[in-house]
Design a protein around this motif. Structure first.
Motif, short mmCIF file in Angstrom:
data_model
loop_
_atom_site.label_atom_id
_atom_site.label_comp_id
_atom_site.label_asym_id
_atom_site.label_seq_id
_atom_site.Cartn_x
_atom_site.Cartn_y
_atom_site.Cartn_z
N LEU A 48 10.15 16.97 10.68
CA LEU A 48 10.31 16.37 9.37
C LEU A 48 10.56 16.63 7.73
CD1 LEU A 48 11.45 13.00 9.89
CD2 LEU A 48 13.73 14.73 9.78
N ALA A 49 9.18 17.80 7.26
CA ALA A 49 8.68 17.84 6.04
C ALA A 49 8.86 19.30 6.35
CB ALA A 49 7.14 17.29 6.17
N ALA A 50 8.76 20.03 8.00
CA ALA A 50 9.16 21.26 7.78
C ALA A 50 10.51 22.14 7.79
CB ALA A 50 8.22 21.96 9.36
N GLN A 51 11.16 20.87 7.50
CA GLN A 51 12.87 21.44 7.85
C GLN A 51 13.48 21.70 5.88
OE1 GLN A 51 13.84 21.55 10.98
NE2 GLN A 51 14.58 19.97 11.00
N PRO A 52 13.94 22.71 6.01
CA PRO A 52 14.74 23.01 5.01
C PRO A 52 14.83 21.64 3.82
CG PRO A 52 16.35 23.12 6.17
CD PRO A 52 15.04 23.34 7.31
N LYS A 53 14.69 21.42 3.14
CA LYS A 53 14.35 20.25 2.08
C LYS A 53 16.23 20.00 1.40
CE LYS A 53 12.30 18.03 -1.67
NZ LYS A 53 11.20 18.17 -3.11
N PHE A 54 16.70 20.66 0.51
CA PHE A 54 17.94 20.53 0.30
C PHE A 54 19.29 20.51 1.14
CE2 PHE A 54 15.58 22.91 -3.45
CZ PHE A 54 15.48 21.26 -3.63
N ALA A 55 18.85 21.53 2.61
CA ALA A 55 19.85 20.68 3.33
C ALA A 55 19.48 19.21 3.97
CB ALA A 55 19.37 22.51 4.95
N VAL A 56 18.75 19.35 4.50
CA VAL A 56 18.32 17.53 4.86
C VAL A 56 18.86 16.75 4.42
CG1 VAL A 56 16.38 16.19 5.82
CG2 VAL A 56 16.24 18.50 6.38
N ALA A 57 18.16 16.89 2.51
CA ALA A 57 19.13 16.17 1.80
C ALA A 57 20.76 15.99 2.06
CB ALA A 57 18.70 16.42 0.20
N ALA A 58 21.21 17.26 2.10
CA ALA A 58 22.74 17.06 2.08
C ALA A 58 22.93 16.60 3.07
CB ALA A 58 23.39 18.64 2.18
N ALA A 59 22.51 16.73 4.61
CA ALA A 59 23.16 15.96 5.48
C ALA A 59 22.75 14.73 5.47
CB ALA A 59 22.32 16.78 7.15
N LYS A 60 21.80 14.08 4.74
CA LYS A 60 22.21 13.09 5.17
C LYS A 60 23.15 11.77 4.30
CE LYS A 60 18.81 9.09 3.51
NZ LYS A 60 17.45 8.25 3.35
N ARG B 193 0.90 -0.98 0.17
CA ARG B 193 0.06 0.38 0.01
C ARG B 193 0.52 1.45 -0.05
NH1 ARG B 193 -3.08 -2.77 4.85
NH2 ARG B 193 -1.87 -0.40 5.97
N TYR B 194 0.12 2.14 -0.92
CA TYR B 194 1.00 3.37 -1.50
C TYR B 194 0.07 4.78 -0.75
CZ TYR B 194 4.00 7.43 -2.91
OH TYR B 194 4.72 8.22 -3.56
N GLU B 195 0.71 5.94 0.26
CA GLU B 195 -0.39 6.40 0.36
C GLU B 195 0.41 7.84 0.32
OE1 GLU B 195 -3.99 5.59 3.06
OE2 GLU B 195 -1.66 4.45 3.94
N VAL B 196 -0.04 9.21 0.12
CA VAL B 196 1.25 10.55 0.22
C VAL B 196 0.34 11.43 0.57
CG1 VAL B 196 2.45 11.81 -0.88
CG2 VAL B 196 2.68 9.97 -1.21
N ASP B 197 0.83 11.89 2.03
CA ASP B 197 -0.42 12.79 2.64
C ASP B 197 0.59 13.63 3.34
OD1 ASP B 197 -2.65 14.39 4.02
OD2 ASP B 197 -1.80 13.13 5.87
N ASP B 198 0.55 14.68 3.01
CA ASP B 198 1.15 16.35 3.56
C ASP B 198 2.51 16.22 3.16
OD1 ASP B 198 -0.82 17.99 4.38
OD2 ASP B 198 -1.00 16.46 6.23
N GLU B 199 2.98 15.31 1.79
CA GLU B 199 4.41 15.55 1.48
C GLU B 199 5.09 14.07 2.14
OE1 GLU B 199 6.04 19.16 -0.46
OE2 GLU B 199 6.03 19.59 2.20
N VAL B 200 4.02 13.01 2.74
CA VAL B 200 4.40 12.31 3.79
C VAL B 200 4.38 11.38 2.84
CG1 VAL B 200 5.35 10.96 5.31
CG2 VAL B 200 5.29 13.38 5.40
N ARG C 106 13.34 35.34 14.09
CA ARG C 106 11.59 35.30 13.26
C ARG C 106 11.57 34.15 12.52
NH1 ARG C 106 11.79 35.17 7.97
NH2 ARG C 106 12.80 36.09 6.60
N ASP C 107 10.24 33.27 12.25
CA ASP C 107 10.29 31.76 11.96
C ASP C 107 10.66 31.97 10.48
OD1 ASP C 107 9.94 31.00 14.72
OD2 ASP C 107 7.47 31.17 14.64
N PRO C 108 11.51 31.31 10.61
CA PRO C 108 11.93 30.26 8.79
C PRO C 108 11.11 30.01 7.87
CG PRO C 108 13.05 29.53 9.68
CD PRO C 108 12.60 30.20 10.83
N GLU C 109 10.61 30.64 6.98
CA GLU C 109 9.60 29.80 5.86
C GLU C 109 10.72 29.31 4.86
OE1 GLU C 109 6.75 32.51 4.19
OE2 GLU C 109 6.62 33.06 6.44
N PHE C 110 10.98 28.22 4.79
CA PHE C 110 11.88 27.04 4.29
C PHE C 110 10.74 26.41 2.77
CE2 PHE C 110 13.74 26.05 8.04
CZ PHE C 110 15.22 27.05 8.18
N GLU C 111 11.19 26.51 2.06
CA GLU C 111 10.97 25.95 0.50
C GLU C 111 10.62 24.09 0.35
OE1 GLU C 111 13.68 26.84 -2.28
OE2 GLU C 111 12.35 28.77 -3.15
#
Length: 258
Positions: A199-211, A8-15, A253-258
């Motif tokens: 995790l979904a709220a974190q900066p996407k490219f930085a998370v990928a780079a960290a991994k 089973r495969y589901e996507v919800d809120d980019e997860v 202020r709070d960041p608004e990441f892509e």
């Protein structure tokens, strides 16, 4: 929602949530299920999700291992092909461009334990049981267990688990460092939701780079890893998320990441 016969495969809120759906077989992995699992992971990458969760259907098992009824009559070339397929799935989790989480809701034996080890994070329900149990079948782990387990726990623990085929409960798995946290069975889904939302709220490219950089630590020398880290670090400068994150910090202020 996309369906395969046993996945089973589901996507919800980019997860993305990928569920092995063979509860009558304790979610054991035959060739068709492994191939469907690989397809689902590829679909999640195409869907550009920010996190992927791997779990199993039913109340008893995460993934109770490879399908022994399929394996028992394999010859060496067939076993090699089966090993390669399992390795490919594990590697696709390990190299997925977003964090992967194993939501371990029951038995995680053999190949199931190995796929959990290939994920970035592991959260176990209190009723989860782990084991590299292949020695009981006259074989050894074939989907990465002999390599990933010693990197995650100390060498002595890994050798005991593999050589004796011991089953351990979630509390011991946490103590050994195999899982990051243990929660009540009825709280597992909620905890996974909390983690994936963060995790979904974190900066996407930085998370990928960290991994990628953390993975490199297991695959290269220290010197090569440090060189890789410097390249990844500097490459993020000039991106929207780097500019936004630092401006938000400076301006309180709070960041608004892509």
């Amino acid at each position: 929602m996309t369906d395969w016969e046993t996945i089973r495969y589901e996507v919800d809120d980019e997860v993305a949530t990928v569920t092995v759906d063979r509860p009558d077989k304790l979610n054991s992995l035959n060739v068709a299920t492994l191939e469907a699992l690989q397809d689902a992971i590829a679909q999640a990458e195409d869907d550009d999700v920010r996190a992927l969760v791997l779990t199993g259907a039913g109340e008893k098992a995460f993934i109770a291992g490879a399908d022994i009824s399929y394996m028992k009559d394999l010859d060496t070339p067939e076993a090699q092909a089966y090993a390669e397929l399992g390795h490919d799935v594990a590697r696709s989790l390990e190299t997925f461009p977003a964090p992967t989480i194993a939501a371990v809701n029951g038995y995680a034996f053999g190949g199931g334990c190995e796929l959990a080890l290939a994920c970035d994070l592991r959260v176990a329900a209190e009723n989860a049981v782990f084991g590299q149990t292949e020695i009981d079948l006259g074989i050894v782990p074939g989907w990465g267990g002999t390599q990933r387990l010693p990197r995650l726990v100390n060498d002595e623990v890994a050798r005991r688990l593999i050589l004796f085929g011991d089953r351990i409960d979630a509390t011991d798995a946490h103590e050994y460092g195999m899982v990051g946290e243990v929660v009540a069975h009825d709280q597992l889904d909620a905890r996974i939701d909390d983690l994936t939302a963060d995790l979904a709220a974190q900066p996407k490219f930085a998370v990928a780079a960290a991994k990628e950089a953390i993975n490199a630590a297991h695959e290269t020398s220290l010197e090569s890893g440090l060189t890789y880290e410097k390249r990844v670090f500097s490459g993020l400068f000039g991106t929207h998320d780097q500019r936004e994150g630092m401006d938000a910090f400076v301006n309180k202020r709070d960041p608004e990441f892509e």
